[in-house]
Write an enzyme that holds these catalytic residues in place. Structure first.
Site, PDB file in Angstrom:
ATOM      1  N   LYS A  99      -9.217 -71.893 -78.886  1.00  0.00           N
ATOM      2  CA  LYS A  99      -9.923 -70.675 -79.258  1.00  0.00           C
ATOM      3  C   LYS A  99      -9.408 -70.212 -80.613  1.00  0.00           C
ATOM      4  CE  LYS A  99     -12.694 -67.244 -77.958  1.00  0.00           C
ATOM      5  NZ  LYS A  99     -12.990 -66.792 -79.326  1.00  0.00           N
ATOM      6  N   CYS A 106     -16.806 -65.983 -87.944  1.00  0.00           N
ATOM      7  CA  CYS A 106     -17.096 -65.265 -86.702  1.00  0.00           C
ATOM      8  C   CYS A 106     -18.030 -64.097 -86.985  1.00  0.00           C
ATOM      9  CB  CYS A 106     -15.819 -64.752 -86.045  1.00  0.00           C
ATOM     10  SG  CYS A 106     -16.169 -63.909 -84.487  1.00  0.00           S
ATOM     11  N   ASN A 149     -21.293 -72.417 -86.994  1.00  0.00           N
ATOM     12  CA  ASN A 149     -21.017 -71.423 -85.984  1.00  0.00           C
ATOM     13  C   ASN A 149     -22.363 -70.841 -85.542  1.00  0.00           C
ATOM     14  OD1 ASN A 149     -19.687 -69.572 -84.316  1.00  0.00           O
ATOM     15  ND2 ASN A 149     -18.119 -69.131 -85.853  1.00  0.00           N
ATOM     16  N   GLY A 169     -23.942 -77.575 -82.747  1.00  0.00           N
ATOM     17  CA  GLY A 169     -25.152 -76.764 -82.620  1.00  0.00           C
ATOM     18  C   GLY A 169     -26.288 -77.547 -82.018  1.00  0.00           C
ATOM     19  N   GLY A 170     -26.702 -77.140 -80.826  1.00  0.00           N
ATOM     20  CA  GLY A 170     -27.916 -77.695 -80.231  1.00  0.00           C
ATOM     21  C   GLY A 170     -27.771 -79.000 -79.496  1.00  0.00           C
ATOM     22  N   GLY A 230     -20.963 -76.704 -77.436  1.00  0.00           N
ATOM     23  CA  GLY A 230     -20.659 -75.337 -77.048  1.00  0.00           C
ATOM     24  C   GLY A 230     -21.433 -74.866 -75.833  1.00  0.00           C
TER      25      GLY A 230
END
Length: 319
Positions: free
Chosen positions: A48, A137, A201, A257-258, A279
């Site tokens: 994290k 972020c 992100n 992503g995706g 993710g």
């Protein structure tokens, strides 16, 4: 997994048994979660994003999956155990018992000085982990993403890069303008030990509304949160390919992503990704997704006659 297909890769000069690992923020806050990743079929693990002090993050509900598998929205607010927790995890990390998986440490100081202090602590410990600084972020109230402040990002890298004694990476927000790809890549190419960029992100400040209740789906920031999952695939692919084309030789791109299946993973590598993070699918399916997606990617590669990732990495065609 298809026979004679090799999913191994290298990032920042370190070998990964396969190209898949978690996106920072998913299944990586506590030692228990990180140990789950060690036991999984991932090829690496990343912590994290750590702040200097522990953070509880934003109030709940702060994550929800969206209907029909299109993705997710979150406004987590960087909940984490503080950098010392992850420093101690790294000190006790046993590569002999981790299936050969590299350990990546994500740092997200709320100021440049926070990052300086954390990097100095990791330098002093002289650990065989790879540092990744998070410039992206979108869910900390009152804190803009440094990745959208090009001057500020270059100034931060000018301070941080000389402090980091090994190749390192940065995590980026999604960019949407060709000029911004050019500006960002020109900055990154100035720093020799900046080995890779991770993109993307979550797409910041989406809004998800439930029609029945007429209510937003996450509580913080009046419902505004980062979008992830399948709906961001094409934006992620564009960022991966844009930086693959613009970064200096030897610098790499980590795609995220995706990715819901081997098909999306194949597209990330075809766009130029050296490794692929997962993710939303990991959050929803659990660590078994690494086994499934690895198998699916291997089958796609075998069907096309590809034996290694290098056979097709960055070789996407245009009409």
């Amino acid at each position: 997994m298809a026979a004679n297909v090799d999913l191994s890769t290298n990032v920042a000069g370190v070998k990964l048994p396969n190209l898949f690992y978690n996106a920072s923020g998913v299944m990586c806050q506590t030692e228990k979660e990180l140990n789950q990743l060690i036991e999984s079929d991932s090829g690496a693990l990343i912590t994290k994003s750590a702040t200097f002090l522990p953070r509880e993050g934003n109030p709940s509900p702060r994550y929800t999956a969206l209907p029909n598998g299109i993705g997710s929205i979150n406004s987590m607010g960087l909940p984490n155990e503080g950098y010392e927790y992850y420093l101690n995890f790294a000190k006790n990390y046993n590569y002999n018992n981790s299936k050969g998986k590299p350990l990546f440490i994500s740092l997200s100081g709320l100021s440049v000085q926070d990052n300086v202090n954390m990097i100095t602590a990791f330098n002093d410990a002289d650990l065989p982990c790879i540092l990744e600084v998070n410039f992206s972020c979108p869910n900390v109230p009152g804190k803009p993403q440094l990745g959208y402040d090009f001057e500020g990002m270059e100034n931060a890298l000018t301070v941080l890069a000389p402090l980091i004694k090994k190749p390192f990476g940065i995590k980026l927000p999604p960019y949407f303008d060709i000029a911004h790809f050019d500006i960002a890549a020109n900055i990154f190419n100035k720093f020799e030990n900046l080995a890779y960029v991770t993109c993307i992100n979550s797409v910041g400040n989406g809004l998800a509304i439930d029609v029945e209740t007429e209510q937003v789906l996450v509580k913080p920031k009046d419902g505004f949160g980062g979008l992830g999952g399948l709906m961001v695939l094409n934006t992620a692919l564009a960022n991966v390919n844009a930086f693959y084309r613009r970064l200096s030789p030897g610098k790499q791109v980590i795609g995220v992503g995706g990715v819901t299946s081997g098909k999306e993973a194949f597209m990330h590598v075809l766009a130029g990704a050296s490794a692929v993070q997962i993710g939303t699918t990991l959050k929803e399916e659990g660590e078994g997704c690494f086994t499934r997606i690895s198998k699916e990617l291997s089958e796609i590669m075998a069907s096309k006659g590809y034996k290694t990732l290098d056979d097709f990495r960055g070789k996407v065609k245009t009409p």
